[in-house]
Scaffold this active site. Structure first.
Site, mmCIF file in Angstrom:
data_model
loop_
_atom_site.group_PDB
_atom_site.id
_atom_site.type_symbol
_atom_site.label_atom_id
_atom_site.label_comp_id
_atom_site.label_asym_id
_atom_site.label_seq_id
_atom_site.Cartn_x
_atom_site.Cartn_y
_atom_site.Cartn_z
ATOM 1 N N ASP A 27 0.822 -1.231 -0.112
ATOM 2 C CA ASP A 27 0.094 -0.097 0.032
ATOM 3 C C ASP A 27 0.893 1.320 0.126
ATOM 4 O O ASP A 27 1.601 1.436 0.856
ATOM 5 C CB ASP A 27 -0.948 0.020 1.079
ATOM 6 C CG ASP A 27 -2.125 0.933 1.035
ATOM 7 O OD1 ASP A 27 -2.327 1.448 0.003
ATOM 8 O OD2 ASP A 27 -2.952 1.055 1.925
ATOM 9 N N LYS A 54 -8.159 -1.709 3.575
ATOM 10 C CA LYS A 54 -7.442 -0.254 4.031
ATOM 11 C C LYS A 54 -7.514 0.171 5.269
ATOM 12 O O LYS A 54 -6.519 0.753 5.605
ATOM 13 C CB LYS A 54 -8.203 0.705 3.095
ATOM 14 C CG LYS A 54 -7.816 2.268 3.068
ATOM 15 C CD LYS A 54 -6.559 2.270 2.432
ATOM 16 C CE LYS A 54 -6.465 2.354 0.931
ATOM 17 N NZ LYS A 54 -5.107 2.740 0.381
ATOM 18 N N LYS A 83 -8.280 14.245 -2.732
ATOM 19 C CA LYS A 83 -8.810 13.577 -1.710
ATOM 20 C C LYS A 83 -8.748 14.655 -0.499
ATOM 21 O O LYS A 83 -7.711 15.156 -0.106
ATOM 22 C CB LYS A 83 -8.036 12.495 -1.269
ATOM 23 C CG LYS A 83 -8.413 11.684 0.134
ATOM 24 C CD LYS A 83 -7.883 10.311 0.478
ATOM 25 C CE LYS A 83 -6.386 10.308 0.515
ATOM 26 N NZ LYS A 83 -5.780 9.128 0.732
ATOM 27 N N LYS A 106 2.626 2.120 3.401
ATOM 28 C CA LYS A 106 1.838 2.171 4.719
ATOM 29 C C LYS A 106 1.958 0.766 5.819
ATOM 30 O O LYS A 106 2.125 0.996 6.930
ATOM 31 C CB LYS A 106 0.284 2.184 4.312
ATOM 32 C CG LYS A 106 -0.201 3.366 3.750
ATOM 33 C CD LYS A 106 -1.622 3.429 3.664
ATOM 34 C CE LYS A 106 -2.401 4.750 3.090
ATOM 35 N NZ LYS A 106 -2.122 4.794 1.633
#
Length: 641
Positions: free
Chosen positions: A387, A436, A477, A549
């Site tokens: 990620d 996520k 975002k 991540k």
């Protein structure tokens, strides 16, 4: 190469103009077989939705000639534009511990660690030094990158960015003229300190520490479940300014993704409308086609290496099932039999590993099941993930590191996001959001565990992550965070952040850093003292943690999320490849009453260099002696004293 008229300009020789595209109706570049393939894919997709099987061979209608015209024309026939700001600084280390040959940089390095033994309240610390030799291949190979999800926001944006940089494009916005760049890339747009000059520290671009691939030289290809060409996909993504899109469209429109693997159970149901470019046949046949695509791309492009990177939809988590995906043998058998708990991303990973290509997972799902990890380890192929760490989570890895290091105790972290791109649409499904949520929630764990003064064993801050789909905001975002912390004597501190993240423009330079760093690691080997043979990095390439991540690390390895530790790891390993000590920031020569360092004198053509000021901006390098025995000069070459 195309040529227009009796005389050809530099660009008309290398690139077709938009008029040339129009006059050929795109058929001169893509070939008539492309449209036939698309119609065939749609027909097969409609027939295969119910059975998920069909005539496997019928779907592979694209010819090798079509592939070459589709992809290679654009990337292989463009001349890279350079200016003084991008010219490399050549670094030469003046040390008996560093040897340069035609093929390698070989550096002797003292790796210093400390071992701690605890008995009750007594800690015994033992310094250790291990002598090592680092060997780095100097030849930089040609690199091909195949993106899974090439037609998505990230895939189109990174491809467009490389083309824009390679062409040296500029475009007008309401805020003035903009120029293509690689801002946001660790390797291309950040610097490292080599040492101190007579007046200031000397910083050089990260990319110049070791020989590595330049983004402009990467050749792209890939797969997507959507048949839309990259020109239209770029327009659909709504990421780049329109005037830039107009310049890129002639080059992007001839790039068309290969049919991809589509298993509806792993992504949100709302993605079905995009799935008109999918492979059919058994699971084994689909994976075999991915392997064939990799071989075809490598052969037709002539690249030395291929790296495959997943930038497609977030999948739901796979169940780890004994006898299915727990070992490499079981996983290969499960693919052969078409087992339910084998995801598309796992199929791409296995195909890449079997072809000897490194595979990087840019999404949060658990692609790397135990069977995949075992397969990669047995075949000595790099895998990395998970990620992309781009916006909100990158800020979190900095801010929590700062708070805990400053002795402040974060007790509550609440992170809210809303976005309107296809990633947000897919994440609106609960199972995909859960993948996520897991990757975003674990980012603070190592920082919390590092301070037992603030946190008791097992204690963590309350940590909540929310993601909402709001179509209107598109790729822009919004991330809103609230950090509540305990401070001295029962006080509270609250930090509230509002972060607008241009999602794909943050992710694209990370994609470039991931593949370039992975390729570099393939050329580095290490021989610890007492061993006869050099060894490579572990197949699980933990050095990529800075960019992810949820870092994937070998079993038993500490997971590090803290931003500055991750960056220092990359920098210091590169310094080790040059026989340079870690950057410790002590600057003792400036903190004691008297300077204890012996002054160095730089010689150029047997004369003492007298110029003192170093300007490392835009390639204008003035000779200056450095305390570490390196100086830079006007021709962008660093010479040994």
């Amino acid at each position: 190469m195309l040529q227009t008229g009796g005389k050809a300009s530099r660009h008309s020789l290398l690139l077709p103009s938009s008029q040339a595209y129009k006059s050929q109706g795109r058929r001169g570049l893509a070939g008539s077989g492309e449209s036939e393939a698309r119609r065939g894919n749609k027909k097969l997709h409609n027939q295969g939705k119910a059975t998920r099987t069909g005539n496997f061979q019928a779907n592979n209608l694209r010819t090798k000639e079509t592939c070459e015209k589709r992809c290679l024309f654009v990337f292989m026939h463009l001349e890279r534009k350079t200016d003084s700001a991008t010219m490399p600084v050549n670094i030469h280390i003046n040390s008996p511990n560093v040897k340069y040959t035609d093929t390698h940089i070989e550096a002797k390095y003292s790796y210093q660690t400390t071992s701690v033994h605890q008995e009750g309240n007594k800690l015994t610390v033992t310094p250790r030094t291990t002598e090592m030799t680092f060997r780095t291949e100097r030849h930089v190979p040609s690199l091909g990158v195949m993106l899974v999800g090439w037609g998505g926001n990230n895939g189109t944006t990174v491809t467009a960015a490389v083309l824009a940089n390679k062409l040296g494009l500029t475009w007008r916005t309401k805020n003035g003229e903009k120029k293509a760049n690689y801002y946001g890339s660790l390797l291309q747009s950040s610097t490292v300190c080599l040492g101190s000059g007579l007046e200031n520290e000397v910083n050089v671009p990260f990319r110049d520490l070791l020989p590595m691939v330049h983004p402009n030289d990467i050749v792209f290809d890939g797969w997507d479940i959507s048949s839309m060409d990259l020109g239209r996909a770029m327009e659909r993504a709504q990421v780049l300014d329109w005037s830039l899109q107009e310049q890129l469209r002639p080059h992007m429109s001839c790039l068309k993704p290969r049919p991809s693997i589509y298993i509806p159970e792993f992504i949100a149901a709302n993605q079905e409308s995009r799935a008109d470019n999918v492979l059919t046949g058994t699971m084994q046949e689909q994976m075999d086609q991915i392997r064939a695509d990799i071989r075809d791309f490598k052969q037709s492009s002539g690249v030395d290496k291929v790296i495959v990177l997943w930038t497609a939809n977030t999948e739901r988590f796979c169940e780890i099932i004994l006898g299915v995906n727990d070992t490499a043998r079981n996983l290969l058998a499960a693919i052969q039999s078409g087992a339910a708990e084998v995801s598309p991303s796992t199929l791409f990973a296995v195909a890449s590993i079997l072809e000897g290509c490194a595979y990087i997972n840019g999404s949060p799902q658990n692609t790397f099941t135990p069977g995949v990890v075992e397969l990669a380890t047995h075949r000595s192929v790099f895998i990395g993930g998970d990620d992309f760490k781009s916006g909100q989570t990158k800020i979190k890895s900095v801010l929590v590191d700062f708070l805990v290091s400053a002795g402040i105790k974060p007790t509550s972290i609440v992170s809210y996001n809303h976005l309107g791109n296809n990633d947000g649409k897919n994440l609106s499904a609960p199972q995909q959001f859960r993948s996520k949520e897991i990757s975003k929630s674990n980012v603070v764990d190592d920082m919390v565990q590092s301070n037992p003064i603030l946190y008791q064993p097992g204690e963590k801050p309350d940590h909540c992550v929310v993601i909402k789909y709001v179509p209107y905001v598109g790729d822009s975002k919004r991330a809103m965070d609230e950090y509540t912390s305990e401070i001295m004597m029962g006080g509270l501190n609250t930090i509230a952040l509002h972060n607008t993240c241009e999602d794909s423009l943050l992710a694209s330079p990370i994609i470039l850093d991931l593949v370039i760093l992975t390729e570099l690691c393939q050329r580095v080997t290490v021989k610890p003292q007492g061993e006869e043979d050099f060894q490579s990095f572990h197949s699980i390439l933990a050095l990529l943690s800075f960019l992810c991540k949820a870092p994937l690390v070998p079993s038993g390895t500490p997971v590090v999320n803290a931003f500055f530790q991750q960056r220092a790891s990359i920098e210091n390993i590169m310094r080790a490849c040059l026989g340079l000590p870690p950057q410790n920031h002590m600057l003792l020569e400036h903190k004691l009453q008297r300077n204890f360092l012996t002054p160095h004198v730089a010689y150029s053509n047997n004369d003492v260099a007298t110029l003192r000021k170093a300007a490392l901006a835009k390639g204008q390098h003035v000779p200056v002696p450095l305390t570490n025995g390196i100086y830079a000069h006007e021709s962008d070459t660093a010479c040994a004293m």
